[in-house]
Design an enzyme around this catalytic site. Structure first.
Site, PDB file in Angstrom:
ATOM      1  N   SER A  88       0.785  -1.241   0.000  1.00  0.00           N
ATOM      2  CA  SER A  88       0.000   0.000   0.000  1.00  0.00           C
ATOM      3  C   SER A  88       0.813   1.285   0.000  1.00  0.00           C
ATOM      4  CB  SER A  88      -1.030   0.020   1.114  1.00  0.00           C
ATOM      5  OG  SER A  88      -0.408  -0.256   2.311  1.00  0.00           O
ATOM      6  N   THR A 191      -0.629   2.936   4.470  1.00  0.00           N
ATOM      7  CA  THR A 191      -0.015   4.231   4.162  1.00  0.00           C
ATOM      8  C   THR A 191       1.051   4.588   5.191  1.00  0.00           C
ATOM      9  OG1 THR A 191      -2.007   5.117   3.197  1.00  0.00           O
ATOM     10  CG2 THR A 191      -0.515   6.730   4.151  1.00  0.00           C
ATOM     11  N   THR A 209       1.389   7.011  -0.230  1.00  0.00           N
ATOM     12  CA  THR A 209       0.495   5.853  -0.301  1.00  0.00           C
ATOM     13  C   THR A 209       0.153   5.471  -1.741  1.00  0.00           C
ATOM     14  OG1 THR A 209      -1.610   5.008   0.570  1.00  0.00           O
ATOM     15  CG2 THR A 209      -1.644   7.227  -0.295  1.00  0.00           C
ATOM     16  N   ARG A 219      -9.618   8.116  -8.098  1.00  0.00           N
ATOM     17  CA  ARG A 219      -9.875   8.435  -6.679  1.00  0.00           C
ATOM     18  C   ARG A 219      -8.577   8.935  -6.010  1.00  0.00           C
ATOM     19  NH1 ARG A 219      -7.707   6.694  -1.487  1.00  0.00           N
ATOM     20  NH2 ARG A 219      -9.359   6.818   0.043  1.00  0.00           N
ATOM     21  N   ASP A 222      -6.806  11.039   1.304  1.00  0.00           N
ATOM     22  CA  ASP A 222      -6.400  12.134   2.190  1.00  0.00           C
ATOM     23  C   ASP A 222      -4.905  12.419   2.157  1.00  0.00           C
ATOM     24  OD1 ASP A 222      -6.143   9.508   3.346  1.00  0.00           O
ATOM     25  OD2 ASP A 222      -5.590  10.456   5.230  1.00  0.00           O
ATOM     26  N   THR A 242      -3.707   7.866   8.789  1.00  0.00           N
ATOM     27  CA  THR A 242      -3.805   6.702   7.913  1.00  0.00           C
ATOM     28  C   THR A 242      -5.193   6.106   8.106  1.00  0.00           C
ATOM     29  OG1 THR A 242      -2.877   4.520   7.416  1.00  0.00           O
ATOM     30  CG2 THR A 242      -2.778   5.218   9.706  1.00  0.00           C
ATOM     31  N   GLY A 243      -5.648   5.373   7.105  1.00  0.00           N
ATOM     32  CA  GLY A 243      -6.971   4.771   7.211  1.00  0.00           C
ATOM     33  C   GLY A 243      -7.864   5.251   6.090  1.00  0.00           C
TER      34      GLY A 243
END
Ligand code: ASP
Length: 332
Positions: A88, A191, A209, A219, A222, A242-243
Site C-alpha cells: 500500500s 499508508t 500511499t 480516486r 487524504d 492513515t486509514g
C-alpha cells in the site's frame, strides 16, 4: 454574569489560552491526558504501522548525520516506497479497479512550506516529486499527467504499469466478485505517515500511499491533501493520518489535531478528539479504520486508532519501538 455563564467562559478561556490545566464545565481542574509513552525531546521520528520501523530508523540516521527533519522525513518514507513487498505504498501497492497503481504523497515543513502530488503513475518516489513541487514550483499540488511530466522533466523514470506478482493475484482475486466497498481494514491499508523533529527543533512530515486498494480510477485520498493526511506548524506541532481517506478528508483530521493543540490540547487529547469527530460524522464507523499520530513542537506525542490494531514506530531518546496505539472501540 451568572454562575453558569462564568463557568462556561472560564472553561473556554482555559481551553483557548492553552492553560496547563483545563477547567471542566463543573469548574473543577482536570488533569491533562498524556500518552504514557510520550516524553519530550528531539531528535525524534515517529511513523504509522510496522513498516514505520525501517522508515523511522532511516529518518533518525539522517538526523544523526546533522541533516534536517525535512531530509529525514523524506529519506525515511523513501525506504517504504522502495519496498516492492509493501502493498500500500509505492509501486508495489495494490492497484485500482482497472489494475493501475496510482500514487499520492505530501510533504510539509513546520514553516508552512508544503508540496504534494496525486494520481501519479509509474514514479518510484512520489514523496521526492512532492518535495520538488514544494521547492521548485510556485505551486503546492500537481496531479496526474502533469505531475508525471514534471517528474520526467527532472529526469525521474516513468515506469509502465506493471503489477508485482502479489498485487496482480490480489487484483485478479478481487475481479472475481468486483465488490466495491471502500472499506479500510487491517489487511488493506498501510499508508506511511512519518513526522520528524530534528536537533534544531525543526518539524517536518511526509505521507505517501498507493491509496485504497481497488479504488475507482481517479480516486484521491487524504494522503496528498495538506491538512487531511498531513499538517505541520512549527508554532504548535504536526499530525498525520492513515486509514479510510474519505473520512479524514471530511474532517481534515490532521489540521484539526494541530489546531486543537494550538488551543491547549495535549498531543494525545488532540489525537483522540480528531478520531471522535470522525466517529460523530460517520454512523458506519464500525466498518473502517483510521489512525492518527500527533507530535508537539517539543517532541511529545499522541496516537489513537478508531479500532484496535493501529500501531506506530517511535524512535526517540535512543529507543526504537513499535507501540500499539490506544483506540476508540473494539468493534471491528
Ligand atoms: N489514507 C489512505 C487513503 O485513503 C489509505 C491508507 O491509509 O491506508 O488513500
Amino acid at each position: 454574569m451568572n454562575r453558569k455563564k462564568f463557568i462556561t467562559r472560564a472553561a473556554l478561556a482555559a481551553l483557548f489560552a492553552g492553560a496547563a490545566t483545563p477547567v471542566s464545565a463543573a469548574g473543577k481542574r482536570r488533569k491533562k491526558k498524556q500518552n504514557p509513552e510520550s516524553r519530550a525531546g528531539g531528535p525524534m521520528s515517529i511513523a504509522t504501522w510496522k513498516h514505520g520501523m525501517e522508515a523511522t530508523a532511516e529518518a533518525m540516521r539522517v538526523m544523526q548525520e546533522g541533516k534536517s527533519a525535512l531530509d529525514a522525513a523524506e529519506a525515511g518514507v523513501r525506504v517504504t516506497e522502495a519496498d516492492k513487498t509493501n502493498t500500500s505504498v509505492g509501486l508495489g501497492g495494490f492497484p485500482d479497479r482497472e489494475g493501475i497503481v496510482t500514487l499520492d504523497a505530501s510533504i510539509m515543513e513546520g514553516s508552512g512550506r508544503c508540496g504534494s502530488v496525486s494520481f501519479v503513475q509509474g514514479i518510484d518516489h512520489p514523496i521526492t516529486l512532492a518535495r520538488k513541487v514544494m521547492e521548485d514550483t510556485p505551486h503546492v499540488m500537481l496531479t496526474g499527467r502533469g505531475a508525471e511530466m514534471f517528474a520526467q522533466s527532472l529526469g525521474m523514470v516513468k515506469h509502465p504499469n506493471t503489477l508485482t506478482e502479489v498485487s496482480r493475484k490480489a487484483w485478479e482475486n478481487w475481479l472475481k466478485e468486483k465488490q466495491y466497498k471502500p472499506i479500510i481494514n487491517i489487511e488493506n491499508h498501510d499508508t506511511i505517515g512519518l513526522l520528524a523533529l530534528d536537533q534544531n527543533g525543526k518539524l517536518a512530515g511526509c505521507c505517501t500511499t498507493s491509496g485504497l486498494a481497488f479504488k475507482m480510477h481517479g480516486r484521491v485520498g487524504d494522503s496528498p491533501i495538506i491538512g487531511a493526511g498531513l499538517f505541520c506548524d512549527e508554532e504548535v506541532g504536526a499530525a498525520t493520518c492513515t486509514g479510510l481517506g474519505e473520512t479524514v478528508l471530511r474532517t481534515l483530521a490532521s489540521h484539526t489535531a494541530v489546531e486543537l493543540m494550538r488551543h491547549g490540547a495535549t498531543a494525545q487529547e488532540a489525537a483522540e478528539e480528531a478520531i471522535h469527530r470522525i466517529v460523530k460524522k460517520h454512523s458506519n464507523f464500525k466498518d473502517f479504520q483510521v489512525g492518527i499520530l500527533v507530535i508537539t513542537k517539543t517532541g511529545e506525542h499522541g496516537a489513537f486508532g478508531l479500532h484496535k490494531g493501529f500501531n506506530y514506530a517511535l524512535h526517540q531518546h535512543n529507543s526504537h519501538r513499535l507501540i500499539d496505539a490506544a483506540y476508540y472501540s473494539q468493534a471491528k
